[in-house]
Design a protein around this motif. Structure first.
Motif, PDB file in Angstrom:
ATOM      1  N   LEU A 180       2.321   1.847  -3.380  1.00 31.56           N
ATOM      2  CA  LEU A 180       1.264   2.494  -4.269  1.00 31.56           C
ATOM      3  C   LEU A 180       1.052   3.759  -4.191  1.00 31.56           C
ATOM      4  O   LEU A 180       0.731   4.579  -5.111  1.00 31.56           O
ATOM      5  N   VAL A 204       0.058  -2.022 -11.153  1.00 28.54           N
ATOM      6  CA  VAL A 204      -0.658  -1.437 -10.188  1.00 28.54           C
ATOM      7  C   VAL A 204      -1.816  -2.333  -9.647  1.00 28.54           C
ATOM      8  O   VAL A 204      -2.271  -2.496  -8.661  1.00 28.54           O
ATOM      9  N   LYS A 205      -2.583  -3.142 -10.781  1.00 28.89           N
ATOM     10  CA  LYS A 205      -3.927  -3.849 -10.508  1.00 28.89           C
ATOM     11  C   LYS A 205      -3.133  -5.069  -9.797  1.00 28.89           C
ATOM     12  O   LYS A 205      -3.908  -5.581  -8.912  1.00 28.89           O
ATOM     13  N   LYS A 208      -3.023  -4.012  -6.189  1.00 22.67           N
ATOM     14  CA  LYS A 208      -4.204  -3.769  -5.406  1.00 22.67           C
ATOM     15  C   LYS A 208      -4.600  -5.337  -5.033  1.00 22.67           C
ATOM     16  O   LYS A 208      -5.285  -5.426  -4.205  1.00 22.67           O
ATOM     17  N   ILE A 244      -3.039  -6.739  -2.244  1.00 26.40           N
ATOM     18  CA  ILE A 244      -3.482  -6.252  -0.931  1.00 26.40           C
ATOM     19  C   ILE A 244      -4.801  -6.814  -0.306  1.00 26.40           C
ATOM     20  O   ILE A 244      -5.093  -7.358   0.600  1.00 26.40           O
ATOM     21  N   LYS A 245      -5.772  -6.984  -1.469  1.00 22.31           N
ATOM     22  CA  LYS A 245      -7.063  -7.371  -1.010  1.00 22.31           C
ATOM     23  C   LYS A 245      -6.836  -8.762  -0.646  1.00 22.31           C
ATOM     24  O   LYS A 245      -7.610  -9.010   0.451  1.00 22.31           O
ATOM     25  N   ARG A 293       0.907  -1.131  -0.090  1.00 19.42           N
ATOM     26  CA  ARG A 293       0.224   0.235  -0.197  1.00 19.42           C
ATOM     27  C   ARG A 293       0.957   1.258  -0.156  1.00 19.42           C
ATOM     28  O   ARG A 293       0.594   2.281  -0.711  1.00 19.42           O
TER      29      ARG A 293
END
Length: 67
Positions: free
Chosen positions: A44, A55-56, A59, A62-63, A41
């Motif tokens: 990013l 970037v995707k 993310k 992280i999720k 995070r």
């Protein structure tokens, strides 16, 4: 089974998480999932230019780590 795009995304997520874990090891930090997510995070949030695919993947990593 899965599409080439899904496989590529999974591979990129694993590469990113692996890079963070190895960096944490170098600094003597225990690699806990929440800390790995926080490091991603923070990366990013920086102003560094990254490909949209990366970037995707960050993310999604992280999720995944937060669930």
């Amino acid at each position: 089974m899965y599409s080439k795009d899904a496989d590529a995304m999974y591979d990129e997520m694993c590469r990113l998480i692996g890079d963070v874990v190895l960096t944490m090891h170098d600094f003597g930090i225990e690699p806990k999932h929440i800390v790995i997510a926080d490091m991603l995070r923070t990366a990013l949030a920086s102003d560094a230019e990254r490909p949209e695919f990366m970037v995707k993947a960050m993310k999604l990593a992280i999720k995944t780590l937060e669930t």
